[in-house]
Design a protein around this motif. Structure first.
Motif, PDB file in Angstrom:
ATOM      1  N   THR A 189      56.306  58.293  -8.180  1.00 53.56           N
ATOM      2  CA  THR A 189      57.143  58.361  -6.987  1.00 53.56           C
ATOM      3  C   THR A 189      57.836  59.721  -6.951  1.00 53.56           C
ATOM      4  N   PRO A 190      57.648  60.556  -5.886  1.00 52.83           N
ATOM      5  CA  PRO A 190      58.329  61.857  -5.797  1.00 52.83           C
ATOM      6  C   PRO A 190      59.856  61.663  -5.758  1.00 52.83           C
ATOM      7  N   VAL A 191      60.576  62.471  -6.553  1.00 49.35           N
ATOM      8  CA  VAL A 191      62.033  62.441  -6.561  1.00 49.35           C
ATOM      9  C   VAL A 191      62.561  63.886  -6.505  1.00 49.35           C
ATOM     10  N   SER A 192      63.763  64.053  -6.133  1.00 46.76           N
ATOM     11  CA  SER A 192      64.394  65.392  -6.106  1.00 46.76           C
ATOM     12  C   SER A 192      65.816  65.276  -6.624  1.00 46.76           C
ATOM     13  N   GLU A 193      66.294  66.371  -7.265  1.00 48.25           N
ATOM     14  CA  GLU A 193      67.631  66.400  -7.836  1.00 48.25           C
ATOM     15  C   GLU A 193      68.188  67.820  -7.678  1.00 48.25           C
ATOM     16  N   SER A 194      69.390  67.973  -7.217  1.00 44.52           N
ATOM     17  CA  SER A 194      70.028  69.291  -7.031  1.00 44.52           C
ATOM     18  C   SER A 194      70.800  69.669  -8.285  1.00 44.52           C
ATOM     19  N   VAL A 195      70.706  70.982  -8.690  1.00 43.58           N
ATOM     20  CA  VAL A 195      71.415  71.468  -9.867  1.00 43.58           C
ATOM     21  C   VAL A 195      71.955  72.877  -9.555  1.00 43.58           C
ATOM     22  N   ASN A 196      73.163  73.213  -9.987  1.00 44.65           N
ATOM     23  CA  ASN A 196      73.778  74.525  -9.790  1.00 44.65           C
ATOM     24  C   ASN A 196      73.415  75.421 -10.964  1.00 44.65           C
ATOM     25  N   LEU A 197      72.801  76.556 -10.679  1.00 39.77           N
ATOM     26  CA  LEU A 197      72.381  77.506 -11.712  1.00 39.77           C
ATOM     27  C   LEU A 197      73.259  78.763 -11.631  1.00 39.77           C
ATOM     28  N   ARG A 198      73.670  79.283 -12.776  1.00 39.52           N
ATOM     29  CA  ARG A 198      74.543  80.482 -12.862  1.00 39.52           C
ATOM     30  C   ARG A 198      73.716  81.653 -13.382  1.00 39.52           C
ATOM     31  N   GLU A 199      73.960  82.813 -12.823  1.00 40.52           N
ATOM     32  CA  GLU A 199      73.291  84.021 -13.317  1.00 40.52           C
ATOM     33  C   GLU A 199      74.302  85.178 -13.374  1.00 40.52           C
TER      34      GLU A 199
END
Length: 286
Positions: A189-199
């Motif tokens: 089952t396709p799923v998606s999750e948002s994550v904050n990345l720092r650079e």
């Protein structure tokens, strides 16, 4: 005290079989007699003479008194010539109608019931019930002047009408009514999750100044600035969130089975003769 027990049978052969059965149960054959309305020698089914079996007898004056005479002499030996009970006539009538008598002499009271039960078990008829059948067809009592039944008359009287009754028997059998088949398969089952990345990035800024230079300003040197950034890292963990348990449960129910059963009934109807002055005797059905 010697007692005599008498069993009534529909035929001489039935009486012979009863005699053999009683002998196998310990009754001496010499204590038994078979009486019927046919003259001549009587032989058992084995071919050996039946002990003390009589049909007709010779009177004291040397005459043959007829087919029923032997039985009359037998009852006279038991009761005398004047004190015969009324039911003795019924025994005579049974023999006149083709039956046979089996008499058994017992020496003790304890054997009376045993022999009586053995006679009924061997097929002896209930004389009272048989007389009731005769009376329904006009029988009023034994007449010594009446001739013995012929073979055709015996066969007509003994004609049987079967009374049939069906019974309903309900059983059980197990039948296949279906079932459940359980499959286990892997799904995606396709799923998606948002994550904050720092650079982090190095910045260069040049700005104009005007001041006197010092010895420190005249030294050589270098500075290294590292740039970094975060990248998403994906990991998956499998957890059991539900179980499907497969089994069976039993229950009972009561079901009423309705059907019809067949049977036959035999009705007896008395018919009158054509001439009112002549009312022929109807032979009783068995």
């Amino acid at each position: 005290m010697v007692q005599t027990i008498i069993g009534v049978f529909d035929s001489f052969e039935d009486a012979q079989r009863a005699q053999t059965r009683l002998e196998s149960e310990g009754v001496a054959r010499t204590d038994m007699e078979i009486h019927r309305s046919t003259t001549g020698d009587i032989s058992a089914t084995s071919g050996e003479p039946t002990a003390r079996s009589v049909t007709s007898e010779v009177a004291e004056d040397g005459r043959h008194d007829g087919p029923i005479s032997g039985i009359e002499h037998f009852f006279k030996r038991l009761f005398g010539s004047e004190d015969e009970p009324e039911e003795i006539g019924h025994y005579h009538e049974a023999v006149r109608r083709g039956g046979a008598l089996l008499s058994v002499e017992v020496n003790d009271e304890a054997s009376v019931e045993r022999v009586r039960d053995a006679l009924y078990a061997a097929g002896a008829v209930d004389i009272d019930s048989r007389v009731a059948q005769w009376r329904s067809s006009g029988y009023t009592g034994y007449d010594s002047n009446s001739p013995a039944y012929t073979a055709d008359e015996i066969a007509a009287e003994r004609k049987a009408f079967p009374v049939v009754q069906e019974t309903l028997e309900v059983g059980k059998r197990e039948v296949h009514t279906g079932g459940v088949r359980v499959y286990s398969r892997v799904t995606e089952t396709p799923v998606s999750e948002s994550v904050n990345l720092r650079e982090e990035r190095a910045t260069i800024e040049r700005r104009a100044v005007d001041r006197p230079a010092t010895a420190a300003d005249l030294k050589e040197g270098s500075v290294e600035i590292r740039e970094t950034q975060e990248q998403p890292v994906v990991a998956k963990t499998a957890r059991v969130v539900e179980e499907v348990v497969v089994g069976k449960e039993a229950s009972t129910r009561t079901e009423t089975v309705k059907d019809t059963v067949r049977g036959t009934e035999v009705d007896v109807e008395r018919t009158e003769g054509a001439d009112p002055a002549v009312n022929p005797v109807k032979k009783p059905p068995l």
